[in-house]
Design an enzyme around this catalytic site. Structure first.
Site, PDB file in Angstrom:
ATOM      1  N   ASN A 209       0.850  -1.194   0.000  1.00 11.47           N
ATOM      2  CA  ASN A 209       0.000   0.000   0.000  1.00 11.47           C
ATOM      3  C   ASN A 209       0.888   1.247   0.000  1.00 11.47           C
ATOM      4  O   ASN A 209       2.103   1.148   0.033  1.00 11.47           O
ATOM      5  CB  ASN A 209      -0.948  -0.029   1.203  1.00 11.47           C
ATOM      6  N   PRO A 302      -3.634 -11.971  10.326  1.00 14.34           N
ATOM      7  CA  PRO A 302      -4.159 -11.741  11.676  1.00 14.34           C
ATOM      8  C   PRO A 302      -4.455 -10.257  11.869  1.00 14.34           C
ATOM      9  O   PRO A 302      -3.778  -9.408  11.273  1.00 14.34           O
ATOM     10  CB  PRO A 302      -2.998 -12.185  12.584  1.00 14.34           C
ATOM     11  N   ASP A 303      -5.464  -9.959  12.662  1.00 13.33           N
ATOM     12  CA  ASP A 303      -5.757  -8.562  13.011  1.00 13.33           C
ATOM     13  C   ASP A 303      -4.823  -8.223  14.182  1.00 13.33           C
ATOM     14  O   ASP A 303      -5.093  -8.570  15.335  1.00 13.33           O
ATOM     15  CB  ASP A 303      -7.236  -8.455  13.415  1.00 13.33           C
ATOM     16  N   ILE A 304      -3.700  -7.578  13.865  1.00  9.81           N
ATOM     17  CA  ILE A 304      -2.649  -7.410  14.886  1.00  9.81           C
ATOM     18  C   ILE A 304      -3.127  -6.513  16.029  1.00  9.81           C
ATOM     19  O   ILE A 304      -2.838  -6.774  17.198  1.00  9.81           O
ATOM     20  CB  ILE A 304      -1.351  -6.842  14.269  1.00  9.81           C
ATOM     21  N   PHE A 322      -4.547   3.209  14.682  1.00  9.57           N
ATOM     22  CA  PHE A 322      -4.653   4.277  13.677  1.00  9.57           C
ATOM     23  C   PHE A 322      -5.678   3.844  12.652  1.00  9.57           C
ATOM     24  O   PHE A 322      -5.778   2.655  12.340  1.00  9.57           O
ATOM     25  CB  PHE A 322      -3.292   4.530  13.006  1.00  9.57           C
ATOM     26  N   LYS A 340     -12.245  -2.943  18.741  1.00  9.14           N
ATOM     27  CA  LYS A 340     -10.934  -3.536  19.063  1.00  9.14           C
ATOM     28  C   LYS A 340     -10.617  -3.472  20.552  1.00  9.14           C
ATOM     29  O   LYS A 340      -9.832  -4.271  21.053  1.00  9.14           O
ATOM     30  CB  LYS A 340      -9.804  -2.807  18.322  1.00  9.14           C
TER      31      LYS A 340
END
Ligand code: FMN
Length: 403
Positions: A209, A302-304, A322, A340
């Site tokens: 990205n 994975p969703d860190i 962020f 989260k």
């Protein structure tokens, strides 16, 4: 502000010397007295007349000028409260680190026993030169404050690390030193993630990205400047006077974070982590076929942020997520903090061309767990980093002791 303080500005023979005219003006506007000493080589890049007019003082550059009974290198060293060398060439850095005093500037440096601010600027290869790095480390180890150069377009026509740090940063560092210690993060460990992760498709192709890693670097620089034990986990090649862990993919970033997590006090998750990676990495370059389409199968990374928030105890570490959005910025950010369970979310609008990805400026909103929103107006990423760190530090239960 450093009203009445004496700043000695040392200019050496680098192309960024012209920028120091503005730095002198900034110091003068803050109420400081400014004297300038140049290496003979610096005078190829800036004129004595300009420096003299801006500093309102005689510019020193001649080592053996017959003047007062007290040699200038002694009287300049006596008078100044701080010696700011900007730009600092590879040559002058190396001389100072080795006690060489062969011109007026390096002689003053050898006789100066008060705080130094060194702002190197040079071509990327010079910056990466191991001797230059070793000499900088020597200076840092002796307590010299190094304001590291930034990445960007260089006068030699290339892009890379070596560009003189933003003048704001040099100015703020000087003010910090002159106006008392503001190392309010000393004793704290801060981890910052930066840059966009890279997910390999085959040995020559990848998915990534546009994240430049600038905000993360600015956060880590600020944390370090404020006295924190700083760890920057980044996908970019950077050299810093603190610990840098270079990673590539989301999985590598997660491993690096797990290794640093246990004794961390704050984690700033500013990296842009890929949501998906290639299911099966092709160890050979993928060949073109007759087919008009190619299907890549992706699997979820994975969703860190979620992973870290699940690991978190009630008080430590403070975790800052962020979120970069192109629409419904505040609403999406609020949903993210609730989902989260992190302590803060910093939201910015990446649909705007003037801020965000790859630019030097940003405008962000800092949202806490009570969903209070604080807007940080458009300004340099360095100033934004300072605001974020200040806000997170204060609102996570610390009495702020800095100005
Ligand atoms: C056009 C030009 C630009 C230069 N820019 C830099 C620079 O940005 N950084 C650097 O370390 N040296 C640079 N140099 C090389 C230094 O001028 C050279 O190493 C010199 O000996 C430094 O002397 P001083 O540190 O005593 O001022 C440049 C040289 C030229 C001709």
């Amino acid at each position: 502000m450093p009203d009445g303080k004496n700043i000695l500005v040392g200019i050496t023979g680098g192309i960024a010397a012209y920028k120091i005219c503005e730095l002198i003006r900034m110091y003068k506007s803050s109420g400081a007295n400014v004297k300038v000493v140049c290496t003979p080589n610096a005078l190829n890049f800036v004129s004595i007349l300009t420096l003299q007019t801006l500093s309102q003082n005689k510019v020193a550059f001649e080592q053996f000028e017959i003047g007062d009974f007290k040699p200038e290198h002694i009287s300049y060293a006596d008078e100044a409260d701080v010696f700011v060398i900007a730009p600092a060439t590879a040559s002058t850095i190396s001389k100072i680190a080795n006690g060489i005093a062969d011109n007026l500037l390096t002689s003053i440096a050898a006789a100066f026993n008060k705080p130094f601010v060194i702002a190197p600027a040079m071509n990327t290869n010079m910056w990466n030169n191991p001797f230059v790095q070793e000499n900088l480390q020597k200076l840092a180890a002796q307590g010299y404050t190094i304001v590291p150069p930034e990445s960007g377009f260089l006068a030699c026509g290339t892009t890379g690390e070596g560009r003189l740090a933003a003048l704001d940063k040099i100015f703020d560092t000087t003010v910090d030193i002159l106006c008392g210690t503001k190392k309010f993060l000393s004793g704290k460990k801060i981890i910052v993630t930066a840059g966009g992760t890279v997910e390999d498709i085959d040995p020559v192709r990848f998915i990534s990205n546009y994240s430049s890693g600038k905000t993360g670097c600015a956060l880590a620089d600020t944390a370090f400047r404020r006295g924190a034990e700083t760890v920057l986990i980044t996908t970019k090649n950077v050299q810093k006077p603190y610990k840098v862990v270079k990673v590539k993919s989301a999985l590598e970033m997660q491993t690096a974070l797990s290794e640093e997590f246990d004794d961390a006090d704050y984690i700033f998750m500013s990296a842009a982590v890929a949501d998906f990676r290639i299911k099966e990495f092709n160890p050979q370059k993928t060949k073109k076929t007759d087919s008009d389409t190619l299907t890549l199968e992706l699997v979820k990374n994975p969703d860190i942020l979620q992973y870290l928030c699940n690991k978190k105890t009630s008080s430590r570490p403070v975790i800052v997520g962020f979120c970069a959005e192109t629409e419904n910025l505040i609403e999406n950010a609020k949903n993210k903090i609730l989902k989260k369970g992190c302590d803060f979310i910093v939201a910015n609008d990446v649909s705007r061309k003037d801020i965000g990805f790859s630019t030097d400026e940003n405008e962000v909103y800092i949202i806490n767990r009570n969903l209070d929103v604080k807007k940080v107006e458009k300004q340099s990423k360095l100033k934004i980093a300072e605001e974020i760190i200040k806000e997170v530090y204060e609102k996570s239960g610390n009495l702020c002791t800095h100005k």
